[in-house]
Design a protein around this motif. Structure first.
Motif, short mmCIF file in Angstrom:
data_model
loop_
_atom_site.label_atom_id
_atom_site.label_comp_id
_atom_site.label_asym_id
_atom_site.label_seq_id
_atom_site.Cartn_x
_atom_site.Cartn_y
_atom_site.Cartn_z
N LEU A 183 41.10 35.97 46.73
CA LEU A 183 40.59 37.13 46.01
C LEU A 183 41.15 37.18 44.60
N PHE A 184 42.46 37.01 44.46
CA PHE A 184 43.08 37.07 43.14
C PHE A 184 42.60 35.92 42.25
N THR A 185 42.42 34.74 42.84
CA THR A 185 41.91 33.61 42.07
C THR A 185 40.51 33.91 41.56
N PHE A 186 39.68 34.50 42.41
CA PHE A 186 38.32 34.85 42.01
C PHE A 186 38.32 35.89 40.89
N LEU A 187 39.16 36.91 41.02
CA LEU A 187 39.21 37.96 40.00
C LEU A 187 39.69 37.40 38.66
N TRP A 188 40.67 36.50 38.69
CA TRP A 188 41.13 35.87 37.45
C TRP A 188 40.05 34.98 36.85
N THR A 189 39.23 34.37 37.71
CA THR A 189 38.16 33.50 37.23
C THR A 189 37.11 34.28 36.45
N LEU A 190 36.96 35.56 36.77
CA LEU A 190 36.00 36.39 36.04
C LEU A 190 36.37 36.54 34.57
N LEU A 191 37.63 36.29 34.23
CA LEU A 191 38.08 36.38 32.84
C LEU A 191 37.89 35.03 32.14
N PHE A 192 36.64 34.65 31.98
CA PHE A 192 36.26 33.43 31.25
C PHE A 192 36.77 32.14 31.91
#
Length: 290
Positions: A183-192
């Protein structure tokens, strides 16, 4: 600090020591990591979409059938006036009939696509939920179980029971921590995207940590993985890049080289990386019993 050549040399020695079991576990790992599951997901989605489309189309067609048929019959009854020579009535009848046909087709098309859209939305939602549940409660614990097997393989010949060991030891905690990692990896991926890549390297050792201690809470798992990868993310990235040649060769052999050599080689190297980071290079070289 670590040297790629040392990790790879030890990985090759391990591969030669317990080859066929390593290949089998690597196949399991590659499936649960996404390759095999992705294929199955696409096939199931295509079948579900086809079923949903057909059902939606049939429902729409049946619900609009009487209206369409009524307009259709009325229109062509009036058009008979043209064939009988009544030009004034025939012209009006033709215009009226054409309008009826256009309206009927409009309602049919709107009903069909509305129903199909609803089916697609519903099927997509069901598939997404099922895939998420499967990943959280089955695939990710198996992922950790495979890491546990690879770690045990360094000093012994582990049984396949190690792959499912997690299901009887710290299962729910492992599922929770791996879910938070993804989940955290996915959310960080949303930032470009780039922050997500950086975080994926920062969280890289979490499955190995859980393999050794399934009851480790998520805060400790994240902190320890971050500490292990601190200052080593770039070197690990370069380590990954060093396998590009093998991956290209794998594509030329229709994946056979990957199954029987490249994937086991990569996974064993990743295992050696974790052990080296935990022990330190000097202790790693002294303790490596391969």
């Amino acid at each position: 600090m670590f040297y790629r050549s040392e990790l790879k040399t030890n990985a090759k020695r391990l591969l030669a020591k317990n080859y066929w079991w390593i290949v089998l576990v690597t196949l399991i790992f590659s499936f649960i990591s996404g390759e095999g599951f992705s294929y199955g997901f696409n096939a199931n989605y295509s079948n579900a979409f086809s079923s949903g489309f057909n059902a939606g189309y049939n429902n729409a067609a049946n619900s609009g059938n009487s209206s369409f048929n009524g307009n259709y019959d009325s229109a062509f009854d009036d058009i008979d006036d043209i064939l009988e020579g009544d030009s004034d009535n025939g012209t009006q009848a033709f215009d009226y009939g054409r309008t009826n046909i256009e309206n009927a087709f409009g309602r049919l098309v709107a009903g069909t696509f509305g129903t199909v859209s609803l089916w697609i939305l519903l099927i997509t939602l069901i598939i997404t939920i099922c895939a998420a549940v499967l990943d959280i409660f089955i695939l990710e614990p198996l992922n950790v179980g495979c890491r546990r097997w690879f770690l045990k393989n360094r000093t012994q010949k582990p049984s396949m029971g190690e792959v499912v060991h997690i299901f009887g030891n710290g299962y729910l905690n492992t599922a929770k921590v791996m879910f938070l990692k993804n989940l955290f990896t996915f959310l960080w991926t949303l930032l470009f995207i780039i922050p997500g890549i950086v975080k994926s390297y920062e969280y890289r050792m979490i499955p190995f940590l859980l393999a050794e201690n399934p009851d480790m809470n998520y805060k400790e798992a994240f902190e320890r993985s971050k500490a292990l990868m601190n200052g080593r993310k770039w070197d690990t990235f370069v380590l990954d890049l060093s396998f590009i040649g093998w991956i290209l060769l794998t594509s030329l052999t229709c994946g056979l080289l990957g199954i029987f050599y490249v994937l086991p080689y990569i996974e064993l190297t990743n295992t050696e990386l974790y052990v080296c980071l935990c022990q330190g290079r000097d202790n790693y070289l002294r303790s490596s019993n391969v």
